[in-house]
Design a protein around this motif. Structure first.
Motif, PDB file in Angstrom:
ATOM      1  N   VAL A 154       0.846  -1.179   0.000  1.00 28.80           N
ATOM      2  CA  VAL A 154       0.000   0.000   0.000  1.00 28.80           C
ATOM      3  C   VAL A 154       0.894   1.247   0.000  1.00 28.80           C
ATOM      4  N   GLN A 155       0.558   2.206  -0.864  1.00 28.87           N
ATOM      5  CA  GLN A 155       1.301   3.467  -0.906  1.00 28.87           C
ATOM      6  C   GLN A 155       0.549   4.530  -0.115  1.00 28.87           C
ATOM      7  N   LEU A 156       1.307   5.317   0.648  1.00 29.16           N
ATOM      8  CA  LEU A 156       0.716   6.328   1.509  1.00 29.16           C
ATOM      9  C   LEU A 156       1.294   7.698   1.175  1.00 29.16           C
ATOM     10  N   GLN A 157       0.419   8.680   1.114  1.00 32.41           N
ATOM     11  CA  GLN A 157       0.831  10.049   0.809  1.00 32.41           C
ATOM     12  C   GLN A 157       0.319  10.966   1.905  1.00 32.41           C
ATOM     13  N   ALA A 158       1.249  11.517   2.690  1.00 35.07           N
ATOM     14  CA  ALA A 158       0.874  12.392   3.795  1.00 35.07           C
ATOM     15  C   ALA A 158       0.981  13.851   3.388  1.00 35.07           C
ATOM     16  N   SER A 159       0.157  14.680   4.007  1.00 37.33           N
ATOM     17  CA  SER A 159       0.176  16.113   3.741  1.00 37.33           C
ATOM     18  C   SER A 159      -0.332  16.863   4.961  1.00 37.33           C
ATOM     19  N   GLY A 160      -0.142  18.195   4.943  1.00 36.46           N
ATOM     20  CA  GLY A 160      -0.726  19.023   5.988  1.00 36.46           C
ATOM     21  C   GLY A 160       0.243  19.587   6.994  1.00 36.46           C
ATOM     22  N   GLY A 161       1.511  19.218   6.910  1.00 35.08           N
ATOM     23  CA  GLY A 161       2.478  19.770   7.844  1.00 35.08           C
ATOM     24  C   GLY A 161       2.753  21.238   7.566  1.00 35.08           C
ATOM     25  N   GLY A 162       3.509  21.862   8.462  1.00 37.80           N
ATOM     26  CA  GLY A 162       3.840  23.260   8.269  1.00 37.80           C
ATOM     27  C   GLY A 162       4.338  23.883   9.548  1.00 37.80           C
ATOM     28  N   LEU A 163       4.427  25.206   9.517  1.00 38.35           N
ATOM     29  CA  LEU A 163       4.880  25.979  10.666  1.00 38.35           C
ATOM     30  C   LEU A 163       3.680  26.536  11.417  1.00 38.35           C
ATOM     31  N   VAL A 164       3.662  26.343  12.726  1.00 32.92           N
ATOM     32  CA  VAL A 164       2.548  26.817  13.541  1.00 32.92           C
ATOM     33  C   VAL A 164       3.096  27.337  14.865  1.00 32.92           C
ATOM     34  N   GLN A 165       2.435  28.318  15.408  1.00 31.81           N
ATOM     35  CA  GLN A 165       2.854  28.850  16.704  1.00 31.81           C
ATOM     36  C   GLN A 165       2.390  27.932  17.829  1.00 31.81           C
ATOM     37  N   ALA A 166       3.112  27.968  18.925  1.00 34.55           N
ATOM     38  CA  ALA A 166       2.725  27.183  20.099  1.00 34.55           C
ATOM     39  C   ALA A 166       1.292  27.529  20.499  1.00 34.55           C
ATOM     40  N   GLY A 167       0.530  26.480  20.798  1.00 30.31           N
ATOM     41  CA  GLY A 167      -0.874  26.655  21.129  1.00 30.31           C
ATOM     42  C   GLY A 167      -1.803  26.522  19.939  1.00 30.31           C
TER      43      GLY A 167
END
Length: 125
Positions: free
Chosen positions: A1-14
């Motif tokens: 099975v191939q998996l493609q992740a997305s949605g990461g990034g830079l976010v402030q604490a909280g």
């Protein structure tokens, strides 16, 4: 099975982020799914898991009450909603598939049969 992740990034604490993983398999509903993470210089750790049916979930102690894992077997997706993010949550997050169908059995990297490519989450303090 191939998996493609997305949605990461830079976010402030909280802050919050939603990670998503798309699986390319006709048998998605036969796999237990999980999210792991790996910080620089550290081992890859289990974060959250969900059973093949979606009825059972399990979390690492350090994300309980902050992260929520869910899946949609009709769309072949598994998501991780991460809230109240802290600097210690900074890591590459990996989507993972296991032939074990319940999350209690897929908490070790050796329990995983397929990994996504990873998505970086950076939490600034």
């Amino acid at each position: 099975v191939q998996l493609q992740a997305s949605g990461g990034g830079l976010v402030q604490a909280g802050g919050s982020l939603r990670l998503s993983c798309l699986a390319s398999t006709r048998a998605f509903n036969s796999y237990g799914m999980a999210w792991f993470r790996q910080a620089p210089g550290k081992e890859r750790d289990f974060v959250a898991g969900i059973s093949a049916s979606g009825s059972v979930v399990d979390y690492a102690e350090f994300v309980k009450d902050r992260f929520t894992i869910s899946r949609d077997n009709a769309k072949n997706t598994v998501d991780l909603q991460a809230s109240a993010l802290q600097s210690d949550d900074t890591a590459v997050y990996y989507c993972a598939a296991s032939q074990y169908q319940i999350p209690a059995l897929l908490k070790r990297p050796e329990d995983i049969v397929s990994w996504g490519q990873g998505t970086l989450v950076t939490v600034s303090s």
